[in-house]
Design a protein around this motif. Structure first.
Motif, mmCIF file in Angstrom:
data_model
loop_
_atom_site.group_PDB
_atom_site.id
_atom_site.type_symbol
_atom_site.label_atom_id
_atom_site.label_comp_id
_atom_site.label_asym_id
_atom_site.label_seq_id
_atom_site.Cartn_x
_atom_site.Cartn_y
_atom_site.Cartn_z
ATOM 1 N N ALA A 1 -9.105 8.026 2.281
ATOM 2 C CA ALA A 1 -8.397 8.156 1.010
ATOM 3 C C ALA A 1 -9.044 7.295 -0.066
ATOM 4 C CB ALA A 1 -6.937 7.752 1.182
ATOM 5 N N THR B 1 0.400 8.585 -5.970
ATOM 6 C CA THR B 1 0.418 8.621 -4.504
ATOM 7 C C THR B 1 0.257 10.028 -3.942
ATOM 8 O OG1 THR B 1 2.851 8.630 -4.584
ATOM 9 C CG2 THR B 1 1.763 6.510 -4.234
ATOM 10 N N ARG C 1 -4.539 6.498 -2.259
ATOM 11 C CA ARG C 1 -3.920 5.312 -1.683
ATOM 12 C C ARG C 1 -3.826 4.301 -2.826
ATOM 13 N NH1 ARG C 1 -6.723 2.716 3.469
ATOM 14 N NH2 ARG C 1 -8.517 2.971 2.082
ATOM 15 N N THR D 1 -8.917 4.835 -3.036
ATOM 16 C CA THR D 1 -7.959 3.757 -3.266
ATOM 17 C C THR D 1 -8.054 3.259 -4.696
ATOM 18 O OG1 THR D 1 -8.119 3.046 -0.955
ATOM 19 C CG2 THR D 1 -7.206 1.468 -2.523
ATOM 20 N N VAL E 1 0.859 -1.181 0.000
ATOM 21 C CA VAL E 1 0.000 0.000 0.000
ATOM 22 C C VAL E 1 0.896 1.231 0.000
ATOM 23 C CG1 VAL E 1 -1.836 1.254 1.175
ATOM 24 C CG2 VAL E 1 -1.785 -1.254 1.257
ATOM 25 N N HIS E 2 0.692 2.106 -0.972
ATOM 26 C CA HIS E 2 1.515 3.299 -1.131
ATOM 27 C C HIS E 2 0.658 4.550 -0.988
ATOM 28 C CE1 HIS E 2 4.429 0.566 -3.246
ATOM 29 N NE2 HIS E 2 3.307 0.035 -3.699
ATOM 30 N N GLY E 3 1.324 5.658 -0.711
ATOM 31 C CA GLY E 3 0.630 6.939 -0.707
ATOM 32 C C GLY E 3 -0.173 7.175 0.553
ATOM 33 N N ARG E 4 -1.336 7.760 0.398
ATOM 34 C CA ARG E 4 -2.163 8.130 1.537
ATOM 35 C C ARG E 4 -2.596 6.892 2.324
ATOM 36 N NH1 ARG E 4 -6.915 12.058 -0.220
ATOM 37 N NH2 ARG E 4 -7.351 11.691 2.007
ATOM 38 N N GLN E 5 -2.584 7.007 3.626
ATOM 39 C CA GLN E 5 -2.935 5.881 4.481
ATOM 40 C C GLN E 5 -4.216 6.108 5.280
ATOM 41 O OE1 GLN E 5 -1.045 3.003 4.424
ATOM 42 N NE2 GLN E 5 0.065 4.043 2.779
ATOM 43 N N ASP E 6 -4.807 7.302 5.178
ATOM 44 C CA ASP E 6 -6.016 7.585 5.953
ATOM 45 C C ASP E 6 -7.191 6.819 5.374
ATOM 46 O OD1 ASP E 6 -7.461 10.085 4.150
ATOM 47 O OD2 ASP E 6 -5.315 9.731 3.901
ATOM 48 N N GLU E 7 -8.134 6.476 6.222
ATOM 49 C CA GLU E 7 -9.276 5.660 5.823
ATOM 50 C C GLU E 7 -10.152 6.346 4.781
ATOM 51 O OE1 GLU E 7 -11.489 4.361 9.171
ATOM 52 O OE2 GLU E 7 -9.856 3.157 10.024
#
Length: 262
Positions: free
Chosen positions: A13, A37, A41, A15, A5-11
């Motif tokens: 985001a 990214t 996500r 995908t 999983v790359h880039g934004r990690q907030d829920e």
């Protein structure tokens, strides 16, 4: 299944899942990651039988089994909805997911894909299989770039070609896995269902693709009710690598433009 999983990690985001072609490696998408990214996500993964996932491709599972592998990743990440981008075989996986789970995909991006394999593509795969069976792994890997890139681009990137060839030989996915993956993409036929796929779709094609005639992409756009075409004159089968900046801009514009799309 190995996935990253790359880039934004907030829920919250948005995908996007990326699925490569016959090679099956998530690293195929390296030219796209910096641009994607920044906004999304991004999930990359190695197909079953390839890369860090490894293992054996099911003998009779076809594209449906490959779609099941993606859905296992989606479930592991708890994704309620997602965008999907697939290159060639990866695009077939996206079409299969859209057929079986239309409520899960927001946008679908298909790169040099098809609803049914073209006879010309079959000729190309016959030649590659003959190299593998009669000459060996080295010849099979050495021929691979001929079906991916324009000649001038290969000439200008000779060092990369040599490095990719050495890596391809050292990490070859295995004869049976290659043959089963080729058999799966050759057997796939979703043409009768394309009119029922109500997913917002961007179909990316190149006129100089040696492996997949761009008319296969035209057929997808004509049959799918919410599909549109981005047609490049140059870039061959792996246009996202040959022209990453233009390709990335095209994809991001599609994903982020205001509704309605159609």
């Amino acid at each position: 299944m190995h996935f990253e999983v790359h880039g934004r990690q907030d829920e919250a985001a948005r995908t996007i899942v990326l699925s490569s072609g016959l090679g099956g490696s998530g690293t195929y998408w390296a030219p796209q990651l910096p641009a994607l990214t920044e906004r999304f996500r991004v999930v990359t993964y190695d197909h079953r039988g390839t890369g860090r996932t490894g293992g054996t491709v099911p003998e009779d599972g076809g594209i449906a089994a490959m779609a099941d592998d993606v859905m296992a990743i989606v479930e592991a990440l708890g994704l309620p909805r997602f965008d999907f981008m697939g290159h060639a075989l990866g695009g077939l996986i996206g079409l299969e997911i859209a057929r079986r789970h239309p409520d899960l995909i927001d946008c679908l991006i298909l790169i040099n894909a098809w609803g049914k394999a073209d006879p010309h593509s079959g000729r190309c795969f016959d030649a590659r299989i003959a190299l593998l069976e009669n000459t060996g792994i080295e010849a099979f890997v050495k021929a691979q770039p001929l079906f991916l890139y324009p000649a001038v681009w290969m000439s200008e990137n000779a060092e990369r070609m040599a490095a990719d060839e050495a890596h391809g030989i050292a990490h070859f996915q295995g004869r049976d896995n290659v043959l089963r993956r080729i058999a799966a993409l050759r057997a796939f036929d979703i043409e009768a269902d394309l009119a029922d796929l109500e997913v917002e779709t961007l179909v990316v094609a190149t006129k100089d693709d040696l492996l997949v005639p761009y008319t296969r992409s035209l057929a997808l756009v004509e049959a799918m009710p919410k599909a549109e075409l981005a047609l490049f004159d140059f870039g061959a089968h792996a246009v996202n690598i040959v022209y990453p900046d233009l390709f990335n801009e095209t994809v991001i514009n599609f994903l982020t433009r205001p509704e309605p799309r159609s």
